[in-house]
Scaffold this active site. Structure first.
Site, PDB file in Angstrom:
ATOM      1  N   HIS A 184       0.848  -1.198   0.000  1.00  0.00           N
ATOM      2  CA  HIS A 184       0.000   0.000   0.000  1.00  0.00           C
ATOM      3  C   HIS A 184       0.883   1.248   0.000  1.00  0.00           C
ATOM      4  O   HIS A 184       1.979   1.216   0.554  1.00  0.00           O
ATOM      5  CB  HIS A 184      -0.918  -0.025   1.235  1.00  0.00           C
ATOM      6  CG  HIS A 184      -1.893   1.097   1.265  1.00  0.00           C
ATOM      7  ND1 HIS A 184      -1.569   2.348   1.724  1.00  0.00           N
ATOM      8  CD2 HIS A 184      -3.189   1.149   0.873  1.00  0.00           C
ATOM      9  CE1 HIS A 184      -2.638   3.126   1.613  1.00  0.00           C
ATOM     10  NE2 HIS A 184      -3.630   2.426   1.093  1.00  0.00           N
ATOM     11  N   ASP A 201     -11.258   1.846  -1.684  1.00  0.00           N
ATOM     12  CA  ASP A 201     -10.442   2.714  -0.826  1.00  0.00           C
ATOM     13  C   ASP A 201     -11.313   3.470   0.183  1.00  0.00           C
ATOM     14  O   ASP A 201     -11.077   4.634   0.491  1.00  0.00           O
ATOM     15  CB  ASP A 201      -9.587   3.699  -1.630  1.00  0.00           C
ATOM     16  CG  ASP A 201      -8.293   4.070  -0.935  1.00  0.00           C
ATOM     17  OD1 ASP A 201      -8.024   3.535   0.147  1.00  0.00           O
ATOM     18  OD2 ASP A 201      -7.563   4.914  -1.474  1.00  0.00           O
TER      19      ASP A 201
END
Ligand code: 1DF
Ligand code: MN
Length: 353
Positions: free
Chosen positions: A189, A316
């Protein structure tokens, strides 16, 4: 941030929508971030920029901090409102990687326990990735093993650099060995750029999700590849969000230029010869999610160049909680088979759901 008035998300589209890069943070983590923002004892300008905003007083920050802590009714209601059947949850960026080794290692275990309990309360709606502390690679590998085998988590998340260090350093490779042996992916990430390169980003507000995240994380992925990690761990799978942080666009140039670098031995041991062309690793050892990139042209491009088996849906949440982007991705010009892979099948296979 939120557009809850949108309707038209079908209830039975022929696939379950599994969102694969969805953030959570316990109250304790946010309190620790707030303490660090006040103390300024850790020299990480990217953290201070990022959480200086999200721990601040704006409406966006308040909504975010409220949503991100919930592992129950509020989150489920938001998922229902946008047609999300399942979230794969991971501790938000920079997770525990901000802290010193002992703190980070202890926090990771506790937060993984807490996440696993949240998943167990709603096992059809949630799955989770383990937080690990690369500061102590051996303990991180053990925590990944514990999280998968004892807690039922589905892999790990690592938020790019750890105190400016990158995972291509062999001292971190026990983490890769554990992930490969367990058959679970590592979600690489984004984080804000490390201290050594953040200054020109900060100067114009480009350090965060707007662009700096992608530069930092694509660099990190390339460092891992060119160091030879996948020649050593050929079954290891890394997940990149944001449609691969731009890397799918670079395939042919990377191959051309990297082959010259290695053929001429220009950087010696720093850039060794690899068994395959660079693009082969991006095709065989990576998966790509659409987090924050709910836009048809680049999604179709990644589908074309990486293949239907490598592309996964992500929202997200709660950073980019936009219902229109779910509708846009429902309407992607893909075959029914490939759309099922995109929203459901690839996530089920990759994360062993
Ligand atoms: C943001 C975006 C923040 C993402 C995140 O974690 C994050 C943002 C702190 O909007 O600042 O994970 N993201 O993945 O795009
Ligand atoms: Mn994210």
């Amino acid at each position: 941030m939120v557009s809850s008035t949108v309707t038209g998300i079908g209830k039975v589209p022929g696939y379950r929508r599994i969102a694969t890069e969805e953030a959570w943070a316990p109250r304790e983590l946010i309190d620790l971030y707030r303490r660090e923002l006040a103390d300024k004892s850790i020299d990480d300008p990217g953290f201070h920029s990022l959480w200086g905003f999200f721990a601040g007083a704006s409406e966006r920050a308040n909504l975010l901090v409220d949503r991100i802590q919930d592992l129950g009714e509020k989150r489920l209601a938001d998922m229902d409102a946008t047609g999300i059947d399942m979230q794969i949850l991971s501790l938000t960026c920079p997770g525990v990687q901000l802290f010193d080794t002992a703190t980070a290692t202890a926090l990771a275990s506790r937060f993984n326990d807490e996440l696993a309990e949240g998943v167990l309360r709603n096992p059809t709606r949630f799955a989770g990735l383990a937080a690990i502390a690369p500061q102590d690679p051996q303990r991180a590998a053990q925590e990944l093993e514990r999280s998968v085998s004892k807690l039922g988590l589905k892999g790990a998340i690592i938020n790019s650099h750890t105190h400016g260090e990158y995972l291509d350093d062999p001292k971190f490779w026990d983490i890769f060995a554990a992930a490969e042996a367990l058959g679970v992916p590592i979600y690489l990430h984004p984080n804000t750029p490390s201290k050594a390169m953040i200054e020109p980003f900060l100067a114009r507000g480009l350090d965060g999700a707007v662009f700096g995240f992608s530069v930092e994380t694509s660099l990190h992925a390339l460092r891992i590849i060119v160091a030879g990690v996948f020649d050593r761990f050929p079954r290891l799978q890394i997940v990149l969000g944001h449609l691969g942080e731009s890397l799918p666009y670079w395939l042919s140039r990377l191959d051309y230029m990297h082959s010259i670098i290695t053929r001429t031995n220009r950087y010696g041991a720093a850039a060794p010869k690899l068994a395959k062309p660079l693009s082969a690793y991006l095709r065989e050892n990576f998966h790509y999610t659409t987090s924050g990139m709910g836009w048809t042209p680049p999604i179709m491009y990644v589908h074309q160049v990486m293949g239907a088996d490598r592309l996964l849906y992500a929202m997200d949440y709660p950073y980019q909680f936009v219902a229109e982007e779910v509708i846009e991705q429902d309407n992607l010009p893909l075959s029914a088979t490939d759309k099922h892979l995109f929203f459901q099948g690839n996530a089920e296979r990759l994360f062993s759901l």
